[in-house]
Design an enzyme around this catalytic site. Structure first.
Site, PDB file in Angstrom:
ATOM      1  N   GLN A  11      10.383 -17.257  52.904  1.00 13.11           N
ATOM      2  CA  GLN A  11      11.210 -16.217  52.288  1.00 13.11           C
ATOM      3  C   GLN A  11      11.743 -15.260  53.362  1.00 13.11           C
ATOM      4  O   GLN A  11      10.995 -14.870  54.251  1.00 13.11           O
ATOM      5  CB  GLN A  11      10.385 -15.428  51.266  1.00 13.11           C
ATOM      6  CG  GLN A  11       9.837 -16.282  50.133  1.00 13.11           C
ATOM      7  CD  GLN A  11      10.907 -16.666  49.118  1.00 13.11           C
ATOM      8  OE1 GLN A  11      12.041 -16.218  49.173  1.00 13.11           O
ATOM      9  NE2 GLN A  11      10.540 -17.531  48.188  1.00 13.11           N
ATOM     10  N   CYS A  24      17.734 -19.708  43.166  1.00 13.84           N
ATOM     11  CA  CYS A  24      18.635 -18.961  44.054  1.00 13.84           C
ATOM     12  C   CYS A  24      20.096 -19.292  43.717  1.00 13.84           C
ATOM     13  O   CYS A  24      20.997 -18.838  44.408  1.00 13.84           O
ATOM     14  CB  CYS A  24      18.324 -19.254  45.519  1.00 13.84           C
ATOM     15  SG  CYS A  24      18.348 -20.997  45.901  1.00 13.84           S
TER      16      CYS A  24
HETATM   17  C1  LIG Z   1      13.517 -22.268  47.803  1.00 13.65           C
HETATM   18  S1  LIG Z   1      12.320 -23.123  48.720  1.00 13.65           S
HETATM   19  C2  LIG Z   1      10.871 -22.595  47.886  1.00 13.65           C
HETATM   20  C3  LIG Z   1       9.632 -22.497  48.720  1.00 13.65           C
HETATM   21  C4  LIG Z   1       8.454 -21.716  48.166  1.00 13.65           C
HETATM   22  N1  LIG Z   1       8.380 -21.687  46.729  1.00 13.65           N
HETATM   23  C5  LIG Z   1       8.407 -20.290  48.717  1.00 13.65           C
HETATM   24  O1  LIG Z   1       8.497 -19.338  47.956  1.00 13.65           O
HETATM   25  O2  LIG Z   1       8.277 -20.169  49.957  1.00 13.65           O
HETATM   26  C6  LIG Z   1      12.579 -24.756  48.186  1.00 13.65           C
HETATM   27  C7  LIG Z   1      11.652 -25.787  48.815  1.00 13.65           C
HETATM   28  O3  LIG Z   1      11.915 -27.056  48.194  1.00 13.65           O
HETATM   29  C8  LIG Z   1      11.742 -28.068  49.165  1.00 13.65           C
HETATM   30  N2  LIG Z   1      12.417 -29.272  48.648  1.00 13.65           N
HETATM   31  C9  LIG Z   1      13.750 -29.545  48.660  1.00 13.65           C
HETATM   32  N3  LIG Z   1      13.984 -30.712  48.021  1.00 13.65           N
HETATM   33  C10 LIG Z   1      12.792 -31.171  47.580  1.00 13.65           C
HETATM   34  C11 LIG Z   1      12.399 -32.316  46.838  1.00 13.65           C
HETATM   35  N4  LIG Z   1      13.286 -33.207  46.423  1.00 13.65           N
HETATM   36  N5  LIG Z   1      11.094 -32.472  46.546  1.00 13.65           N
HETATM   37  C12 LIG Z   1      10.180 -31.559  46.973  1.00 13.65           C
HETATM   38  N6  LIG Z   1      10.493 -30.448  47.670  1.00 13.65           N
HETATM   39  C13 LIG Z   1      11.789 -30.265  47.976  1.00 13.65           C
HETATM   40  C14 LIG Z   1      12.301 -27.462  50.433  1.00 13.65           C
HETATM   41  O4  LIG Z   1      11.790 -28.131  51.563  1.00 13.65           O
HETATM   42  C15 LIG Z   1      11.822 -26.000  50.308  1.00 13.65           C
HETATM   43  O5  LIG Z   1      10.577 -25.830  50.927  1.00 13.65           O
END
Ligand SMILES: C[S@@+](CC[C@H](N)C(=O)[O-])C[C@H]1O[C@@H](n2cnc3c(N)ncnc32)[C@H](O)[C@@H]1O
Length: 394
Positions: free
Chosen positions: A232, A352
């Site tokens: 974040q 987001c």
């Molecule tokens: C907005 S971030 C949220 C991270 C966490 N909830 C935080 O607050 O730090 C989205 C996350 O989804 C992961 N991601 C993207 N596509 C994905 C997928 N198909 N399956 C699993 N994770 C995925 C990204 O690597 C990233 O870490």
């Protein structure tokens, strides 16, 4: 038609002034509602035009002096009174949820950021012809940056040092500041002068100075921050957002944390649940998540590395609740089908991107009712906004 006179009707979802010129839509960055201006046409497409303010004729009462003079850098609404930027974001999500998922009156409030300047702990700087800055929106034209009012003071100090160095063999520099600093350089440069302000320096993908990870403090917890894993960018607001996730979930036994990143939400929730399972695709993030468990003495959380859409299909668990925080693209269709099969009592969707959120909520609406939405101003002066949505099984 080189220069035209326009009146701004409202802001579009990207914070640009929306006008009409001879019946055609024109988007004008840095023009506020009801403002009048002479505008240069910089692009004339079939369906719309893009304009650039040449001379402002009528100023809005909501206009403020922006802290910096950069245009098209990403801070689309930096010349608008902060309270009005919050109103804009709330109206925008209200409009999108109504139009694309038929939801009305569900947004409770928008939580502001206490620090509206210097709040970002991470920035990505582009380097072109040895000069450092941001690329103009949708182009690779460099806008040189001397100081960025979004980035932390320490990051600005490092920008100052970088400007004195030879960056001719560098393409991009990422700076992360969590009290400890990590600098990630795409290219080659002399790093001697950077060593006194960084705890970790990577060059061309390899660790060349200091530690593999730096540590971030969030509430009572500590987390490893790595080179490539998501973290974040505004910790003050992230902490408030995580508390809202907790409040919305309430007390229950088990929770699935989808798109868990470095496990921050999982670890945050672990004290209140018997078991937590986090799913994340990025291997480096999962490595951090497992280290973060040990760092915080947590033993009721399990992390799975894989694609959410595939993992939840085979995951043979019964959970009371799900929290999901996907990237801008939102959930997948098959992911939604599997979530509906898991059928938790409650879900909290952290988003987001209100457009993909609205699309997904519509698909989930067969089984789930949206009870409440709280917005968080994680990124002041930009058009971005975070939504936290409580969905309850019908
Ligand atoms: C907005 S971030 C949220 C991270 C966490 N909830 C935080 O607050 O730090 C989205 C996350 O989804 C992961 N991601 C993207 N596509 C994905 C997928 N198909 N399956 C699993 N994770 C995925 C990204 O690597 C990233 O870490």
């Amino acid at each position: 038609m080189d220069e035209v006179f326009v009146e701004c009707e409202k802001l579009d979802h990207f914070g640009r002034g929306l006008c009409h010129v001879s019946g055609k839509i024109m988007f004008v960055p840095n023009l506020l509602p009801l403002e009048k201006a002479f505008v240069r046409v910089i692009s004339d497409k079939r369906k719309y035009m893009i304009g650039e303010v040449v001379r402002l004729v009528k100023k809005s009462d909501d206009r403020i002096e922006a802290k910096c003079g950069l245009v098209n850098c990403g801070c689309a609404i930096k010349a608008m009174n902060y309270d009005k930027t919050l109103e804009f974001k709330k109206n925008k999500v209200t409009e999108i949820l109504k139009k694309y998922s038929g939801l009305d009156g569900v947004i409770k409030e928008i939580i502001p950021s206490e620090n509206v300047y210097f709040y970002r702990n991470k920035i990505t700087l582009k380097v072109k012809d040895g000069k450092i800055g941001y690329f103009k929106n949708d182009s690779n034209e460099l806008i040189e940056v001397k100081k960025c009012f979004l980035a932390s003071e320490k990051i600005n100090k490092i920008i100052g040092i970088l400007k004195e160095l030879d960056l001719s063999k560098v393409k991009e520099i990422v700076i992360k500041d969590f009290d400890e600093v990590m600098i990630i350089i795409d290219g080659i440069m002399d790093i001697e002068l950077l060593k006194e302000c960084a705890g970790s320096i990577y060059m061309e993908g390899k660790l060349v100075y200091g530690k593999e990870f730096i540590i971030a403090k969030l509430g009572k917890f500590k987390f490893y921050v790595s080179k490539d894993a998501f973290f974040q960018v505004n910790l003050e607001v992230a902490l408030k957002l995580y508390n809202k996730v907790l409040e919305y979930l309430g007390k229950s036994n088990s929770v699935l944390d989808l798109y868990c990143g470095t496990g921050t939400i999982s670890i945050f929730l672990s004290k209140y649940f018997e078991s937590v399972i986090g799913v994340e695709i990025n291997e480096e993030a999962i490595k951090c998540a497992n280290l973060n468990k040990d760092l915080n003495g947590i033993n009721n959380v399990r992390f799975i590395c894989g694609d959410v859409s595939k993992e939840i299909h085979y995951l043979k668990v019964q959970v009371d609740s799900i929290v999901m925080d996907p990237p801008r693209s939102g959930l997948t269709k098959s992911g939604i089908e599997d979530i509906l099969k898991i059928s938790p009592k409650k879900m909290v969707y952290v988003s987001c991107d209100p457009m993909t959120l609205a699309r997904d909520l519509r698909l989930l609406s067969s089984d789930y009712e949206v009870k409440e939405v709280t917005l968080f101003d994680m990124f002041p002066w930009t058009y971005h906004v975070e939504s936290v949505v409580l969905c309850v099984k019908k």
